[in-house]
Every structure is written in C-alpha cells, then in structure tokens.
Write a protein that holds these residues in place. Sequence first.
Motif, short mmCIF file in Angstrom:
data_model
loop_
_atom_site.label_atom_id
_atom_site.label_comp_id
_atom_site.label_asym_id
_atom_site.label_seq_id
_atom_site.Cartn_x
_atom_site.Cartn_y
_atom_site.Cartn_z
N GLY A 212 -2.71 16.85 -7.42
CA GLY A 212 -2.17 17.28 -8.71
C GLY A 212 -2.75 18.55 -9.25
O GLY A 212 -3.59 19.19 -8.61
N GLY A 213 -2.25 18.89 -10.41
CA GLY A 213 -2.82 19.99 -11.16
C GLY A 213 -1.99 21.26 -11.12
O GLY A 213 -1.49 21.66 -10.07
N PHE B 234 0.85 -1.20 0.00
CA PHE B 234 0.00 0.00 0.00
C PHE B 234 0.88 1.25 0.00
O PHE B 234 1.70 1.45 0.90
CB PHE B 234 -0.94 0.01 1.21
CG PHE B 234 -1.80 1.24 1.26
CD1 PHE B 234 -2.73 1.52 0.26
CD2 PHE B 234 -1.67 2.17 2.30
CE1 PHE B 234 -3.51 2.67 0.29
CE2 PHE B 234 -2.45 3.32 2.34
CZ PHE B 234 -3.36 3.57 1.33
N GLY B 235 0.69 2.09 -1.03
CA GLY B 235 1.58 3.24 -1.18
C GLY B 235 1.00 4.55 -0.71
O GLY B 235 1.70 5.55 -0.65
N GLY B 236 -0.30 4.58 -0.42
CA GLY B 236 -0.90 5.82 0.04
C GLY B 236 -2.13 6.19 -0.79
O GLY B 236 -2.81 5.32 -1.34
N LEU B 237 -2.39 7.51 -0.88
CA LEU B 237 -3.62 8.01 -1.49
C LEU B 237 -3.27 8.97 -2.62
O LEU B 237 -2.31 9.73 -2.53
CB LEU B 237 -4.45 8.74 -0.43
CG LEU B 237 -4.87 7.90 0.78
CD1 LEU B 237 -5.43 8.80 1.89
CD2 LEU B 237 -5.90 6.84 0.38
N MET B 238 -4.10 8.94 -3.65
CA MET B 238 -3.88 9.79 -4.82
C MET B 238 -5.19 10.45 -5.22
O MET B 238 -6.26 9.83 -5.12
CB MET B 238 -3.35 8.94 -5.98
CG MET B 238 -3.25 9.65 -7.32
SD MET B 238 -4.72 9.29 -8.35
CE MET B 238 -4.52 10.46 -9.68
N THR B 239 -5.12 11.71 -5.62
CA THR B 239 -6.30 12.35 -6.20
C THR B 239 -5.88 13.33 -7.28
O THR B 239 -4.75 13.85 -7.26
CB THR B 239 -7.13 13.09 -5.12
OG1 THR B 239 -8.38 13.50 -5.71
CG2 THR B 239 -6.42 14.35 -4.59
N TYR B 240 -6.78 13.55 -8.22
CA TYR B 240 -6.62 14.64 -9.18
C TYR B 240 -7.83 15.56 -8.97
O TYR B 240 -8.92 15.30 -9.47
CB TYR B 240 -6.56 14.13 -10.62
CG TYR B 240 -6.39 15.28 -11.59
CD1 TYR B 240 -5.18 15.97 -11.66
CD2 TYR B 240 -7.43 15.71 -12.39
CE1 TYR B 240 -5.02 17.05 -12.51
CE2 TYR B 240 -7.28 16.80 -13.25
CZ TYR B 240 -6.08 17.46 -13.29
OH TYR B 240 -5.93 18.54 -14.13
N PRO B 241 -7.63 16.63 -8.20
CA PRO B 241 -8.77 17.46 -7.82
C PRO B 241 -9.18 18.40 -8.96
O PRO B 241 -8.38 18.70 -9.84
CB PRO B 241 -8.24 18.27 -6.64
CG PRO B 241 -6.78 18.38 -6.89
CD PRO B 241 -6.37 17.13 -7.62
N PRO B 242 -10.42 18.88 -8.92
CA PRO B 242 -10.80 19.93 -9.87
C PRO B 242 -10.12 21.23 -9.45
O PRO B 242 -9.68 21.36 -8.29
CB PRO B 242 -12.31 20.03 -9.69
CG PRO B 242 -12.55 19.62 -8.27
CD PRO B 242 -11.50 18.59 -7.96
N ALA B 243 -10.01 22.19 -10.38
CA ALA B 243 -9.48 23.50 -10.01
C ALA B 243 -10.33 24.07 -8.88
O ALA B 243 -11.56 23.96 -8.90
CB ALA B 243 -9.52 24.43 -11.22
N GLY B 244 -9.66 24.62 -7.87
CA GLY B 244 -10.39 25.15 -6.71
C GLY B 244 -10.75 24.10 -5.68
O GLY B 244 -11.53 24.36 -4.76
N GLY B 245 -10.18 22.90 -5.82
CA GLY B 245 -10.56 21.80 -4.94
C GLY B 245 -9.62 21.54 -3.77
O GLY B 245 -9.71 20.50 -3.13
N THR B 246 -8.73 22.50 -3.48
CA THR B 246 -7.72 22.26 -2.44
C THR B 246 -8.33 21.94 -1.07
O THR B 246 -7.87 21.04 -0.37
CB THR B 246 -6.78 23.50 -2.35
OG1 THR B 246 -6.29 23.79 -3.67
CG2 THR B 246 -5.61 23.25 -1.44
N ASP B 247 -9.39 22.66 -0.72
CA ASP B 247 -10.03 22.40 0.58
C ASP B 247 -10.59 20.98 0.64
O ASP B 247 -10.52 20.32 1.68
CB ASP B 247 -11.18 23.39 0.82
CG ASP B 247 -10.67 24.80 1.07
OD1 ASP B 247 -9.44 24.97 1.25
OD2 ASP B 247 -11.50 25.73 1.07
#
Lengths: 352, 352
Positions: free
Chosen positions: A203-204, A164-177
């Motif tokens: 990312g992004g 298990f390496g962890g968690l990944m996401t590709y958020p939409p712009a403005g999705g930092t919160d």
Amino acid sequence: MTLPIETPAVLVDIDVARRNIRLFQDYADRHGIRVRPHIKTHKLPQMAELQLDAGAIGITCQKVTEAEAMVDGSGRITDVLITYNILGEAKLARLARLNERVSLSVVADNAAVIDGLAAHFARAPRPLTVLAECNTGADRCGVATPVEAAALARRIAGAAGLRFGGLMTYPPAGGTDRVQAFMSEAKRLIEADGIEVPTITSGGTPDMMQAAEAPVATEHRPGTYIYNDRSLVARGVATWDECALTVLATVVSVPSENRAIIDAGSKVLTSDLLGLSGYGHVLGRDDIRIDQLSEEHGRLVSDGPIGLAVGEQLRIVPNHACVVTNMVDAVHIIEGGKPKGQWPIVARGRVL
Amino acid sequence: MTLPIETPAVLVDIDVARRNIRLFQDYADRHGIRVRPHIKTHKLPQMAELQLDAGAIGITCQKVTEAEAMVDGSGRITDVLITYNILGEAKLARLARLNERVSLSVVADNAAVIDGLAAHFARAPRPLTVLAECNTGADRCGVATPVEAAALARRIAGAAGLRFGGLMTYPPAGGTDRVQAFMSEAKRLIEADGIEVPTITSGGTPDMMQAAEAPVATEHRPGTYIYNDRSLVARGVATWDECALTVLATVVSVPSENRAIIDAGSKVLTSDLLGLSGYGHVLGRDDIRIDQLSEEHGRLVSDGPIGLAVGEQLRIVPNHACVVTNMVDAVHIIEGGKPKGQWPIVARGRVL
C-alpha cells in the motif's frame, strides 16, 4: 474569486480527482498491478465508483462500520478488504453479515484474532477470506518475519470457516525493497507448505509509482492519491495543481500587520503535522505560514505585511487530506471550477 | 474490568463531571464571579443543564451552528455568548433568528465585523449585544490596546441595531495580570466616553482558580474543567481522578515484546499535542507511551515488556478532551462505575 459557499468548507475538485485516479490506474495497468484503493481518504461511495470505473478491482476499508457504510452507499461495491485485526462478538457479527453481501477479506497478525474469526465463521454459511499481515518496517501491526507469516497462513488455512487469502503489508515510505524481500520469502515458505498465496497486497501513495519494483506484490492500495495533500507535495510526489481537496476559509480578523485569523481551525484542518511545520498551505501565498490552530481559529502569519482583508476567502491545502474528510459531514464538489452541490461523507466517523 | 461497550468509545464519568462543575462554581460563587461555561468541551445540552443547575448564568459557544444545536437541544438554555467574529449573510441570518429565541451576545474585534452586524440588525426586531474582543497575550483575535477597544465600543454603541455588551478576552495561561491591566484601562476609557461596560468576560480552565486575581472581570468562561485531560494534569491543574472523559480502546495486536496496537487512532484521540509528548495517558500504566497514531491505530510502547494481551481493554486520558468529543457521534455515560447509555453529541462538527 469568491465562491458562494458558507465557510469553513471542504471542497473537492472532481476534475483533479479524476486525473489523479487515472494517473495511477494507468501505471498499475502497464505493470499488471491490481488497484484496490483505500477509501479512508474520501469516505464516499461516489468516489469509489469513479475508482472502480477506472479499473480498480475493489476497495480497502479500515473498520467494519466503514465497509458497511460504503457497501450501503453503492450497489457497485462488491469486493472489500478490511485491513484490520477484527475482534469481539459485535464486530464479528457485523462482519458475518457483510460477508453475505460482498466478496469480503480481512487481515490478521496474531493467533488470537484468527481463532476468534475461526470460532465465529465455523458456523457461518460462507467462509471468510483472511490475509496474514506482515511488518515490512512501519512497525505498526504485522508479524516480524516470513517464518511467522507462514505460521499464520497454516493456522488460517487449517481453520474451518476461513480461507487463506494471501499476504498484506503497509510499508513505510521507501520500503519497496523490503516488501519484495519479505514477501518473496514468505510466499516461498507458504507454498512449500502446499498452501497457495492468491494475493500479495501492498500500500501507500508515497511509493505507488515505484510499486512495480516489488513485483512479488499483485495488488496496491493507495489512498491519498485521489486527493493529494501538502505532505505529498512536500515529498515531491504531487504538485499543488494535483491537490483535489482544499479547505475554503474566510479571514475573520486581521489584528496586526503580519497576522490574520481564519474561520478554519483544528476542527477542519486537524492537528496532523506529518512531519511538516505549520498546518497547511494557503494557495497562491507561499509567504504565509499557518502557525497555530485552535478548534475554530487558524492563525496566519507572514514576515512582511500580510495584506489580507476581513471577509476575504482563502483556499488551503491541508497537511493530510484523509483526516480532513473525517471532520465534516459533507464535501462541496467543484466541477469546471464551479460548485456542483454537496456529497454527504457517509463513511465519516465510522471507528467501530 | 471489561466494560460491555464496543470499542473504540468515548466515556464520560458523570460523577466526576459533576464534581468538576461544583469545584469551580463554588470558587466563582465565593468571589462573585459569574460562570459562563464554554460548551466546546462537551457539546451536550445535558451537560450544559448540569452547569446551569450548579449556578452558571448561560453558555459560551464558538460558532453560530453550535449555538443553534445547543438551544435546540435544551429549552433551558436561554443566554448564549458566541465568542466569534461573525461575517456573511448566511451566518447573520442564522444569528438574527437565534436572537429572537434567547438572550444572545457576540464579539467583534474589527470595524468590518461591527458594520456587517449593524447593517443586518438595523432592520431586525431586537438589537444584538456585541462585546469588544481584546488581545491580552494569546495573539489570536482581539484588539491590541485599550484605546482600540474603546474605539470599538464607541462604534458598537453608536450603531442602530447593536448594543454594547462589554469586553471579552481569551488570555494565555498565566495571563491573569494582563487581563486586569488591559481591562481596567479599557473600562476607564470607555466609561469616560459615557458608555457603560456591563460585562468583562475572561476565560480558560488553566487559570480559573486564579480568576479572582483579575477582579475587573465579572465573568469567567472555562471549558475543559468539566472533563479535564492530560494537558491539565501535566500543568498540575487536575489529577487523573478528576479526568471525567476517557477513551476506551482494545488491544488488537502485540507484535513485539514492547509494542502493542490499540483500535483507537487519530480519529478518536486526535493529533493534538498541546506541547506534550505522546498522544494520551493509559490509566494505570505510567510506563507506557502512546508514541504514534495513524487514523485507526494507536501504537503503545514501553521500555520493558509491555505485558498486554490481544483483546484487553484500556482506558486512556487524551491530551485534549474538547477535540475528542468532536470525533464521535455519541459519548457513553458512566455513572456509579456502570454504563448508563449513550448521549448523542448534538453540537459535534458544527463549524459554520
């Protein structure tokens, strides 16, 4: 200034690219964020090496064959994350071979993918690192809740042959919160199960200068930032001077006072709009709109007289840099304002 | 049925392509129209040979390097029209070499292009045939009036090294009447100058079955008809059964009840909309919309449960077939419903 380059051509100003790399690396270094650039923007081992030289910890690819091309192209690429659900025996075999050569990670957002990876890697000499992909609002791949992310983490951690390496996401712009909220809760649940979460990667390019506002994330994967493009200028994230990639085109027809045709169409600029109107920005000519593309023609229109002559060269910032590098076999490198030769885009078209 | 092909992949059903070729050739033969298919749709010497076998008199290309690749790929391609304004020494040199190998024609819509061709071919061993491009409503290239077309004809006919080949247009859909009106008047004016008009060539798949309604035209240049696509089905010009080209994709994620993600994105399907909504048609699933593409992901949504499983293969008819063949290095040929190997797309990416 007319460049001695046959058109249409894709140019990359390497001085601008170096500055763009430096800008984000400095920000990330200040905030303790590891940088793992997505190579989809340039598809060039040489550019990945510039990113590694600046301090990147490895690269991100989207497909297995893209990763193969990058690793084949540079002996210095030793850490690769493929942010994709990988399925099927042909791809799993490629993946296993690549896992012998570099430190490799992939992602998964469902049990079928994890079980496929596990079945293959149970008999492999080295385990494969797998991160759980989370949906933080882009509504593409990714599990919808931290509870589901924790279930994937248990499944990965419990599989022979996987780590298990962890968690990944590709958020939409403005999705930092949302990244911060989702990942904090998922991390808490996974650690409560006694499983470590080594990496949380987001990312992004649009939000990269706010990456530190999601401190739970340990790593950022910007792609377009190395070249920038019209979409990022429109968002206020970059200026025209920070756009390293341009399309060099020649005016081939001026059939009416306010219309000109260039030799670059959708086979170079692509039809990507990214929410914009028109297909690119003609540098130095804010009054011109590229209002229509066919495969080999771009149509330029203006309200007043367009004032262009047949044979004239133009430089265009495309809407979306990443897709443009997929359209040509090589880019022309510009350094100190002068052409310095071509680099073959070795990871172009690698969709498998 | 699962095909033993790694995805994403572009498939061409050659039985369907053969029927599509036959359908238009029969119509053209009945009406005495010469057929000069545009190879931009397939970019394959083998497909051009099928078109020649059926009765085509030659091929159409858009760029010089595209023509080179086609001629290199088949000894049977001996007559090529490049429907493009060609400029610059590098391209003129390529053109002159090609003019030694095949019966070659190009077009021009302005004096600068004609003068460039004339200067180069005045010292060439064989004259180059040049047609005057006319704008019949597409508002891309082409002179705006028959009077201007006649002026170009005089300029071409008067240039050492050039031969006047006739008139060319790419009309908008529904423009057949305008082709007839413009070309009749231009022909009258040019013949009044004592210049012959050997060929009047028009184009386009959407109106090809009405080509005979512009009897002044001697030749038609359909491209997409060999494969068809979603845009032509939407226009009522083709049925799904007549679509020879499909994209084979695999479901890689089903992250919510009414959403699935496939492994084909804009790097295969492209962002071309051609006025449609969505990025392709999933065969057998009228209820699904492909509502969003990123480079390597396609998002499928449905109003009810989408009912797809991770690992499932889908076949998609893209919006625009021509641009899809530019995205991959090879197509998989399907014959009698079975894969018959791959054909490299030798004229892919030839933008010079």
